[in-house]
Scaffold this motif. Structure first.
Motif, PDB file in Angstrom:
ATOM      1  N   MET A 171     -32.819 -14.890  -7.711  1.00  0.00           N
ATOM      2  CA  MET A 171     -31.556 -15.537  -7.282  1.00  0.00           C
ATOM      3  C   MET A 171     -30.540 -15.501  -8.423  1.00  0.00           C
ATOM      4  SD  MET A 171     -30.859 -17.306  -4.351  1.00  0.00           S
ATOM      5  CE  MET A 171     -30.287 -18.974  -4.691  1.00  0.00           C
ATOM      6  N   LYS A 172     -29.387 -14.887  -8.154  1.00  0.00           N
ATOM      7  CA  LYS A 172     -28.342 -14.855  -9.186  1.00  0.00           C
ATOM      8  C   LYS A 172     -27.660 -16.220  -9.278  1.00  0.00           C
ATOM      9  CE  LYS A 172     -26.896 -10.124  -8.029  1.00  0.00           C
ATOM     10  NZ  LYS A 172     -25.719  -9.389  -7.506  1.00  0.00           N
ATOM     11  N   ASP A 222     -24.694 -18.909  -9.485  1.00  0.00           N
ATOM     12  CA  ASP A 222     -23.345 -18.899  -8.904  1.00  0.00           C
ATOM     13  C   ASP A 222     -22.312 -19.149  -9.990  1.00  0.00           C
ATOM     14  OD1 ASP A 222     -23.424 -19.016  -5.648  1.00  0.00           O
ATOM     15  OD2 ASP A 222     -25.261 -19.805  -6.574  1.00  0.00           O
ATOM     16  N   GLU A 276     -15.557  -7.252 -14.147  1.00  0.00           N
ATOM     17  CA  GLU A 276     -15.923  -7.991 -12.925  1.00  0.00           C
ATOM     18  C   GLU A 276     -17.140  -7.346 -12.252  1.00  0.00           C
ATOM     19  OE1 GLU A 276     -13.254  -9.526 -10.108  1.00  0.00           O
ATOM     20  OE2 GLU A 276     -11.675  -9.994 -11.556  1.00  0.00           O
ATOM     21  N   ASP A 282     -20.593  -9.171 -11.320  1.00  0.00           N
ATOM     22  CA  ASP A 282     -21.216  -9.105  -9.990  1.00  0.00           C
ATOM     23  C   ASP A 282     -22.706  -8.728 -10.072  1.00  0.00           C
ATOM     24  OD1 ASP A 282     -19.105  -9.834  -8.280  1.00  0.00           O
ATOM     25  OD2 ASP A 282     -18.202  -7.849  -8.460  1.00  0.00           O
ATOM     26  N   GLU A 283     -23.042  -7.894 -11.060  1.00  0.00           N
ATOM     27  CA  GLU A 283     -24.450  -7.482 -11.201  1.00  0.00           C
ATOM     28  C   GLU A 283     -25.351  -8.670 -11.538  1.00  0.00           C
ATOM     29  OE1 GLU A 283     -24.624  -4.435 -14.191  1.00  0.00           O
ATOM     30  OE2 GLU A 283     -23.336  -3.098 -12.991  1.00  0.00           O
ATOM     31  N   PHE A 320     -24.354 -12.140 -11.443  1.00  0.00           N
ATOM     32  CA  PHE A 320     -24.017 -13.445 -10.844  1.00  0.00           C
ATOM     33  C   PHE A 320     -23.555 -13.297  -9.403  1.00  0.00           C
ATOM     34  CE2 PHE A 320     -23.240 -13.671 -15.390  1.00  0.00           C
ATOM     35  CZ  PHE A 320     -23.944 -14.819 -15.747  1.00  0.00           C
ATOM     36  N   GLN A 321     -23.656 -14.410  -8.700  1.00  0.00           N
ATOM     37  CA  GLN A 321     -22.982 -14.521  -7.413  1.00  0.00           C
ATOM     38  C   GLN A 321     -21.580 -15.022  -7.750  1.00  0.00           C
ATOM     39  OE1 GLN A 321     -24.659 -13.728  -4.502  1.00  0.00           O
ATOM     40  NE2 GLN A 321     -22.564 -13.801  -3.691  1.00  0.00           N
ATOM     41  N   VAL A 322     -20.595 -14.119  -7.713  1.00  0.00           N
ATOM     42  CA  VAL A 322     -19.259 -14.464  -8.212  1.00  0.00           C
ATOM     43  C   VAL A 322     -18.375 -14.985  -7.074  1.00  0.00           C
ATOM     44  CG1 VAL A 322     -17.202 -13.612  -9.397  1.00  0.00           C
ATOM     45  CG2 VAL A 322     -19.456 -12.707 -10.020  1.00  0.00           C
ATOM     46  N   HIS A 323     -17.821 -16.156  -7.262  1.00  0.00           N
ATOM     47  CA  HIS A 323     -16.889 -16.743  -6.296  1.00  0.00           C
ATOM     48  C   HIS A 323     -15.494 -16.668  -6.910  1.00  0.00           C
ATOM     49  CE1 HIS A 323     -20.347 -18.424  -4.095  1.00  0.00           C
ATOM     50  NE2 HIS A 323     -20.861 -18.587  -5.315  1.00  0.00           N
ATOM     51  N   ARG A 324     -14.605 -15.894  -6.279  1.00  0.00           N
ATOM     52  CA  ARG A 324     -13.295 -15.599  -6.875  1.00  0.00           C
ATOM     53  C   ARG A 324     -12.230 -16.567  -6.381  1.00  0.00           C
ATOM     54  NH1 ARG A 324     -16.301 -10.970  -6.893  1.00  0.00           N
ATOM     55  NH2 ARG A 324     -15.986  -9.633  -8.726  1.00  0.00           N
ATOM     56  N   ILE A 345     -18.154 -24.578  -2.469  1.00  0.00           N
ATOM     57  CA  ILE A 345     -19.174 -23.975  -3.350  1.00  0.00           C
ATOM     58  C   ILE A 345     -19.561 -24.876  -4.518  1.00  0.00           C
ATOM     59  CG2 ILE A 345     -18.621 -21.551  -2.837  1.00  0.00           C
ATOM     60  CD1 ILE A 345     -16.873 -21.683  -5.455  1.00  0.00           C
TER      61      ILE A 345
END
Ligand code: 8YV
Length: 312
Positions: free
Chosen positions: A1-2, A4, A16, A20-21, A23-27, A41
């Motif tokens: 699980m990456k 967040d 970026e 993404d590789e 982490f779960q990136v929330h922009r 989130i």
């Protein structure tokens, strides 16, 4: 699980992609309803990546119960409440050194552009006005007196460059330094009175807020030029606008403003002012190096190691 991660403002595409590789990136910068986006989130966010100017508010930090690290893609910490982060056990990192040269280059660029009226000349040629006349004479840079407010890493890098222009260099700071050959002045006003160009290279925050006020601008005077590559908050912006409009100050080269991205419209129309949209560290080379440092800090934190450039 990456884990967040909340990304407040855009970074280079290649950086970026590496975020993404891992982490779960929330922009956040892509969201229309920012408050709603964060609320949805908030419970899972473990890392925040933000810019020096953007930072993150204390209120937002308090919405994130699992937050462990705020990685600033920049050197300024004035938009993050460090004491609050410390009290919550949240690590804070910055990207020192890698941006020093670019920011110093921008300071020199703004100084030369202002005194030699390079942007004015460019507009003159583009408007086809050269066929019909001449511009007034500009001002010389070489040999002038440079005053630096804040002789940290960036202030010193500007001083080294200015030496090559034969400038005489003085500075003010919280104290005098014995490892530099430059003259110390005890106050911004005394420094301004003895300078042709006054450069702001001081950190933002409560201790420097409004330091360059009407009295300092008057001391710099109608032949003086203000250059700011630090933070808009260091200048009393309405006093700056008034001094320029009334001819009490000669000119200004500004990369930073009090309420970015809003720049007082009266400045747009002044030919003795050079404006930049907070871009002093915005080169491919430096933004890549800054991004690498952000990634290294995050990687160390999530591996249980000490982040290489932590400030908290
Ligand atoms: C960047 C900055 O423009 O380093 C800082 O504090 O303000 C600048 O280098 C910024 O961090 C990117 O948003």
């Amino acid at each position: 699980m990456k884990p967040d991660l909340l990304l407040i403002e855009p970074m280079m595409a290649s950086i970026e992609a590496r975020l993404d590789e891992a982490f779960q990136v929330h922009r956040l910068y892509q969201a229309q309803d920012k408050a709603g986006f964060v609320a949805a989130i908030a419970p899972v966010i473990r890392a925040v990546v933000t810019g020096g100017g953007s930072g993150i508010s204390r209120e937002t930090v308090d919405l994130l119960p699992q937050l462990g690290i705020i990685a600033i893609n920049g050197i300024g910490t004035d938009a993050v409440d460090l004491d609050h982060a410390r009290s919550r056990g949240i690590r804070v990192t910055t990207t020192p050194d890698v941006l020093t040269d670019d920011v110093a280059d921008m300071a020199i660029g703004l100084m030369i552009t202002s005194l030699r009226q390079i942007a004015t000349g460019d507009r003159f040629v583009r408007a086809g006005k050269w066929l019909g006349g001449k511009l007034p004479l500009a001002r010389r840079v070489s040999g002038k007196r440079l005053g630096i407010i804040g002789l940290g890493r960036i202030g010193r890098a500007v001083a080294r460059r200015a030496e090559a222009f034969g400038m005489s260099i003085a500075y003010t700071d919280l104290r005098a330094f014995d490892d530099v050959p430059y003259r110390f002045e005890p106050t911004p006003q005394a420094l301004a009175a003895a300078s042709d160009v006054l450069l702001i290279a001081a950190a933002g925050g409560p201790q420097s807020r409004g330091l360059v006020n009407e009295a300092v601008l008057n001391a710099l005077g109608p032949d003086g030029t203000l250059v700011n590559i630090a933070r808009g908050s260091v200048v009393d912006e309405p006093a700056l606008v008034a001094a320029l409009a009334e001819g009490r100050l000669g000119g200004a080269g500004l990369d930073v403003f009090a309420d970015e991205p809003r720049v007082p419209e009266v400045l747009w129309r002044m030919d003795n002012v050079v404006l930049q949209p907070h871009r002093a560290s915005a080169t491919v080379e430096t933004r890549f190096a800054m991004g690498e440092l952000v990634l290294a800090n995050l990687a160390a934190y999530f591996a249980g190691r000490e982040p290489p450039t932590a400030v908290v």
